[in-house]
Structures are given as structure tokens and as C-alpha cells.
Design a protein around this motif. Structure first.
Motif, PDB file in Angstrom:
ATOM      1  N   PRO A 352      53.255  27.473  22.555  1.00  0.00           N
ATOM      2  CA  PRO A 352      54.514  27.330  21.807  1.00  0.00           C
ATOM      3  C   PRO A 352      55.632  28.210  22.341  1.00  0.00           C
ATOM      4  O   PRO A 352      56.785  27.772  22.417  1.00  0.00           O
ATOM      5  CB  PRO A 352      54.128  27.713  20.374  1.00  0.00           C
ATOM      6  N   VAL A 356      58.832  26.123  23.736  1.00  0.00           N
ATOM      7  CA  VAL A 356      60.062  26.314  22.962  1.00  0.00           C
ATOM      8  C   VAL A 356      61.055  27.154  23.753  1.00  0.00           C
ATOM      9  O   VAL A 356      62.261  26.838  23.810  1.00  0.00           O
ATOM     10  CB  VAL A 356      59.753  26.988  21.603  1.00  0.00           C
ATOM     11  N   ALA A 380      58.904  23.088  18.030  1.00  0.00           N
ATOM     12  CA  ALA A 380      57.898  24.126  17.766  1.00  0.00           C
ATOM     13  C   ALA A 380      56.545  23.504  17.434  1.00  0.00           C
ATOM     14  O   ALA A 380      55.499  23.971  17.903  1.00  0.00           O
ATOM     15  CB  ALA A 380      58.368  25.023  16.620  1.00  0.00           C
ATOM     16  N   SER A 384      53.100  23.961  19.543  1.00  0.00           N
ATOM     17  CA  SER A 384      51.873  24.557  18.997  1.00  0.00           C
ATOM     18  C   SER A 384      50.685  23.600  19.135  1.00  0.00           C
ATOM     19  O   SER A 384      49.580  24.033  19.475  1.00  0.00           O
ATOM     20  CB  SER A 384      52.081  24.956  17.538  1.00  0.00           C
TER      21      SER A 384
END
Length: 637
Positions: A352, A356, A380, A384
Motif C-alpha cells: 500500500p 499509493v 489505498a 492493500s
């Protein structure tokens, strides 16, 4: 009938080809998501087998299998045949999807290639950096490749489970950058984790792939020849010491993807018509070949191999690789091991942070010109869930480690999948608690999707119903004699009545090969348009689809109060032909091959066109337009 065996909805049918086809991307996503349950079952089965009979599990996969012709042959363990043999087909499908995205998907606009490339690389560099930081100065640092790749099937499947209600664009975004690290994973395997390289065999393999490239460039389309060349290249790479799965990736990326053209589809229809009139073996072969060649090689190979890889080969790989004997002492030792912790933290934190961070940095550097096609909460969540790295990670682990370290690496990969799923659930759960407007922005973002409509709507030229400044524009390519267009007309009327901020555009696509009066009807509508009564004639024609002869058109003109002499003169002069031809050309450019076909704010509408489905698509387009309009003043300031 649909593929599931249930009757097709009457609001999903098209002329000429009986029913609409789903987009290749949606088919790919559906197969990947559906196969994740089989993959999970195989993973759990491997763990159960390894813990009930660890020696039997190991002995089974170490069984040697050989293929010999005279004194020459190939030999490997059953585990090796699965990892280097069957998995070649998995990477073939990865290559096919990468090529399809490049030719027809989100990456067909080359400026959009930067985003998945940078995000994919960021999502690999950060986990690798974390793994190396934990394993610095140790021999286990050699296994850094284990912490880099996302398992697309598992990630998509668990995203559907833990991120219920997440828009399709989030899955598409995840897929585009996951493909990058799948491709990078193969490159790493070939360059870092191959055995002793035999240059002669490698040269032969590369030469065979060169022959494939030349044959494809010259338009050669014999599938058996490509199969034999692919097998020869695989054997050469196997002998060279380079993992031969790279052959699958290269062959997949060489398979062109393109939409079926109207010309090819009309040729297929004509071939079938000739066979129906004279059912002879030669005409049957011609019809079969014309249908086959109308579809791109990429689509044909995806249809052939993707279900097999998703539902059989990948689960079999998991069964062969995910099994580890688990005990209290092993868990205590593994969760203090740099190998397990490096992989776990690399995936759960590095993925992540890397994805991101790379997306945010690219948006800042480009001043917003290049940004994710989804909101930051979706970015996000996709980052993840990308921390699930089963297939390629286990493949690299089996090459980089052995013994206890291999078991620790497998545990790290499996633990990361559980933690990444939980983290993703938290991200989308928090997002769901936001007010509606903020939630839409967090999930959908403000980026524009690729416009599929090749020729934009021109109010000075197009036939338009509804307000000019409407936030949503619905374009229909249609045929006055097409029964499905007539059926859709009632839906359009209801949609316009319910939506005061919708603009509707009719464009002609007369399918003269199956509707002999369609072109004349279109010309009649254009002749009426010369007297300012296009929509009145449009309604008449769709209300009387079984009566579209010249005599009928003249009768309708009289009933509408048109100047009959001028109407007949314009009809004879075919004054609308140039306009109709322009609509047909725009349909070809937009990849339209049947009627009715709809575009909503320039984006093709796939699936049914009943009132509930179209209304939902219009509402989604309106929400995106609202988000975009609110973002414009801030960007301008």
C-alpha cells in the motif's frame, strides 16, 4: 440462452449476432474472481495434506516424470512440471491480458501507460526495500523477489468479498498495475533465479521466438504452427537453464487484440447464409473459418486457456506449493525469522505504501494530468489488497529457498494474504461510513475514463432530444427495422420522461445485410428532417417496423403533414445518404458491430438495456459528472 444456461434477457439482444458480447475485460475479471474460491480451497487442501501426511506430500511432488524419444528426453519432478510446465499457460494468459489492455483497454492511450507502470514499480520497490532491510547482511537477502508480486486472481476474489459494493473501476485499476508486476516477476525469474545458463540452447529459444514475431507481423494465422513453435521454444529454454515460463509470457504478448470489424462480421454472416442455403462440407469449412478469423487471436486464446489456468492449473500449483507442516515450535521460530517477517511486512506495509505513494507522486509531478481513475480511498484499498502475493511469490520462493527457509517463506506469503485482506476490509469499511458525496469522491475520484465514442456529439449535426447542457448524454446506434431497437425505444422514452437532465442522441446504423428496408427508412427519416420533423418520423418508423416500404414512408409523411412532393423528391435524391454514411463511419471507428449499441457520456454501455440497468448507468454517469464539475473550479484555482 446465456452462458449460465438461463434464457437471455430480451433487453440484452442485438442485431445481427443474436446477443451482446461482454467485454473481454469483464470476462477476465469474472473468471479471475470466480476462480479465487477454487484457489483458496486448493491452498487449504495443500496445508491439510502437508500436516496430515508430510512425507507423503513431499514424496508425491518429488516423483520424477520423463519424456523420452530415443536417447533424447526431458526429465523433471512432478513439482517441476507443474511450476515450469503448466504455469507456462498461466503466464501466457498474463501476457494475453497485458496485450489486450495495451491494444484495447485502459492502456490504449499511451499516456495512461505511465500510471500503472509507475504504480506497479512502486508497489514492487517498497516491499523489496523492506525485505532487504529486514534481511540485510544475511544469505536470505537473495530471496527478495518473493516479496514483490501480487496474485491477481486471489486479490480480485478477496476484493469482491471484503470490498462489497466497490465499483468495477477499482478492479480494473488493480488489474492494470498487477499485470505490471506479473510481467516484472517473470523478468526477475529469468534474470535472477534461473540456473546455470547454456547459451546455445538459449540462442535457439530466442531465435524461435523471433520466428514467431516475424510470422505474426506478416499476418500468419495458423494456430497449429504457433503451438509447435511455442513448444520448441519452451524445450529450448528448459534446456538453457532459464525458467521456460517466460515463453508463455512472450507468446501471449505477441497475440494481437482488436475488435471484430463490421466487414469481418458481415463476411461471417454471408458465409453462414451460403451454408444454410447449401449445406455442403466446403461451405461449412468456409463459414467456420470466417467466424474464427473475425475474432482476434488474443480473444480466441483467452477464451481457450483462461478458464483452464484459473480453475485447474493455478489451483494445482497452489496444491503443489502451499503445503507446509505447521506446529507451535515452527510458528514461534518462523515469526521471528527475517524471511517470514521480511515477506509479511513487505506485503502488508510495502504494497500500500508503494502503490499509493507512487500514484500520489505521479499526480503531483504531472500537476494532476496523470492521476488514478479512482478515488484515493479506492487507491489505498487496491494497494492493500495487492499485498496478496500467492502464485508468483511461491514460484520465486521455490527457486530462491529450500528446507526450513522455504517453509518460512511460504508462511510469510500466506500470513501476508490474511493480513492484507483484513486491512482492505478496514479501508473500505471506513470509506462506507463517509457521507454519500465524500464516499463517491473517495471511490470514483475525478479522473476521466477513456472515451469509447470516436466521434463526439455535435448538437449542430446530431439528432438530439433533451437539454443541450445536460450532464449525461446517451448515444444510441440503431436501425429502424431492428426489432431490438424498437423494444429499446420504449425504455428510452421512459428514461427521458424520468430524467430531466438527460440528452439522447440517435445515430443511424442500418444493417442492410439482414434488414432490407433499414437504409430506406433511415433516408426517410432524413428526408423528414429536412422539413424539421425528424423525431416525428423517427417515432412513426419505430411504431411500424414491419411496414417500411417507400409507399409506407410516403403515407407516414402525409399523416405527419409534411410536404409530400418535397419528401418524395428528397427520398428519390437520397439526400440523407451522406449523413447516414457519416454515422456508419463513426460506428466503425467506435467499434460498433450491432444494434442497438449505447454510449453514456462517451463510454460504451455493456450488458442489458432495460429501464433499471440503463437508469443505474445514467445515475452513475451523473454522479461522476457531478464530482468532475466540483473538481474543475479547484483545479482552475
Amino acid at each position: 440462452m446465456t452462458e449460465s444456461g438461463f434464457p437471455a434477457s430480451p433487453f440484452s439482444l442485438r442485431t445481427v449476432w443474436a446477443r451482446s458480447r461482454e467485454t473481454p475485460l469483464r470476462q477476465f475479471l469474472r473468471t479471475e474472481t470466480g476462480s479465487s474460491a477454487v484457489l483458496l480451497a486448493a491452498t487449504l487442501g495443500a496445508l491439510a495434506w502437508a500436516n496430515m501426511d508430510s512425507s507423503g506430500y513431499a514424496a508425491t511432488w518429488q516423483t520424477e516424470l520423463s519424456i523420452r524419444v530415443g536417447t533424447t528426453g526431458l526429465a523433471d519432478s512432478l513439482h517441476g512440471w507443474v511450476n515450469s510446465g503448466l504455469m507456462t499457460f498461466f503466464f501466457l494468459v498474463v501476457g494475453l491480458e497485458a496485450r489486450r489492455e495495451f491494444d484495447m483497454g485502459e492502456l490504449r492511450e499511451r499516456r495512461r501507460l505511465a500510471l500503472p507502470l509507475v504504480v506497479g514499480l512502486g508497489g514492487m520497490i517498497a516491499p523489496i526495500a523492506i525485505y532487504l532491510a529486514v534481511n540485510t547482511g544475511r544469505a536470505s537477502a537473495y530471496g527478495w523477489g518473493t516479496a514483490m508480486s501480487t496474485d491477481t486472481a486471489f486479490a480480485l476474489g478477496l476484493l469482491a468479498l471484503v470490498g462489497q459494493g466497490v465499483p468495477d473501476r477499482v478492479r480494473t485499476y488493480l488489474l492494470t498495475f498487477a499485470i505490471v508486476d506479473d510481467v516484472a516477476g517473470i523478468v526477475v525469474i529469468a534474470l535472477v533465479y534461473s540456473g546455470r545458463i547454456r547459451l546455445m540452447a538459449l540462442g535457439v529459444g530466442l531465435a524461435i521466438l523471433g520466428v514467431v514475431t516475424v510470422a505474426r507481423g506478416r499476418g500468419f494465422r495458423n494456430g497449429l504452427t504457433y503451438l509447435l513453435l511455442g513448444m520448441a521454444a519452451w524445450i529450448a529454454f528448459f534446456k538453457s537453464g532459464v525458467d521456460p515460463v517466460v515463453v508463455g509470457l512472450v507468446m501471449g504478448m505477441l497475440a494481437l487484440a482488436y475488435p471484430a470489424s463490421r466487414g469481418d462480421l458481415e463476411q461471417a454472416s454471408e458465409s453462414f447464409r451460403l451454408f444454410r442455403e447449401q449445406p455442403m462440407p466446403e461451405l461449412a469449412r468456409n463459414a467456420r473459418e470466417s467466424v474464427r478469423t473475425a475474432i482476434s487471436p488474443n480473444d480466441r486464446l483467452q477464451q481457450l486457456f483462461h478458464p483452464w489456468t484459473s480453475y485447474l492449473i493455478v489451483p494445482l500449483f497452489a496444491l503443489a506449493n502451499a503445503g507446509i507442516p505447521v506446529s507451535g515450535s515452527f510458528l514461534a521460530r518462523a515469526f521471528t525469522s527475517p524471511v517470514t517477517l521480511g515477506i509479511l511486512f513487505g506485503y502488508v506495509a510495502g504494497k500500500p505504501v508503494g502503490t499509493v505513494g507512487a500514484a500520489w507522486l505521479l499526480a503531483r509531478i504531472s500537476h494532476g494530468r496523470i492521476r488514478p481513475p479512482v478515488g484515493w480511498a479506492a487507491v489505498a484499498g487496491a494497494g492493500s489488497i495487492a499485498g496478496i502475493g500467492l502464485i508468483v511469490s511461491l514460484l520465486i520462493a521455490s527457486l530462491a529457498f529450500d528446507g526450513t527457509q522455504l517453509a518460512e517463506a511460504k508462511l510469510g506469503v500466506l500470513a501476508a494474504a490474511v493480513c492484507a485482506s483484513a486491512l482492505t476490509w478496514i479501508v473500505f469499511r471506513v470509506t462506507a461510513m463517509l457521507p454519500k458525496r465524500l464516499r463517491l469522491r473517495a471511490l470514483l475520484g475525478t479522473a476521466e475514463t477513456i472515451v469509447d465514442l470516436a466521434v463526439p456529439v455535435d448538437p449542430e449535426r446530431d439528432h438530439v432530444r433533451g437539454p443541450d447542457k445536460a450532464p449525461v448524454t446517451l448515444v444510441e446506434y440503431a436501425d429502424f427495422e431492428c426489432p431490438y431497437c424498437g423494444q429499446a425505444e420504449a425504455v428510452i422514452r421512459e428514461l427521458l420522461a424520468d430524467s430531466g437532465d438527460l440528452r439522447y442522441v440517435w445515430r443511424h446504423l442500418p444493417l442492410t445485410d439482414v434488414h432490407p428496408h433499414a437504409l430506406l427508412a433511415a433516408e426517410g427519416a432524413e428526408a423528414a428532417a429536412r422539413q424539421g420533423m425528424f423525431w416525428e418520423m423517427h417515432d412513426q418508423l419505430l411504431n411500424h417496423q414491419g411496414a417500411l416500404t417507400a409507399k409506407d414512408l410516403i403515407q407516414y409523411a402525409g399523416e405527419l403533414g409534411l410536404d409530400a412532393e418535397q419528401f418524395i423528391r428528397d427520398l428519390r435524391k437520397r439526400v440523407g445518404d451522406a449523413r447516414i454514411a457519416a454515422d456508419v463511419d463513426s460506428a466503425d471507428l467506435s467499434g460498433v458491430s450491432g444494434t442497438p449499441t449505447f454510449f453514456i457520456n462517451g463510454k460504451r454501455h455493456h450488458g442489458a438495456y432495460d429501464i433499471s440497468t440503463l437508469s443505474e448507468s445514467v445515475r452513475a454517469a451523473r454522479a461522476r459528472a457531478l464530482i468532475g464539475s466540483r473538481a474543475q473550479p479547484r483545479r482552475a484555482s
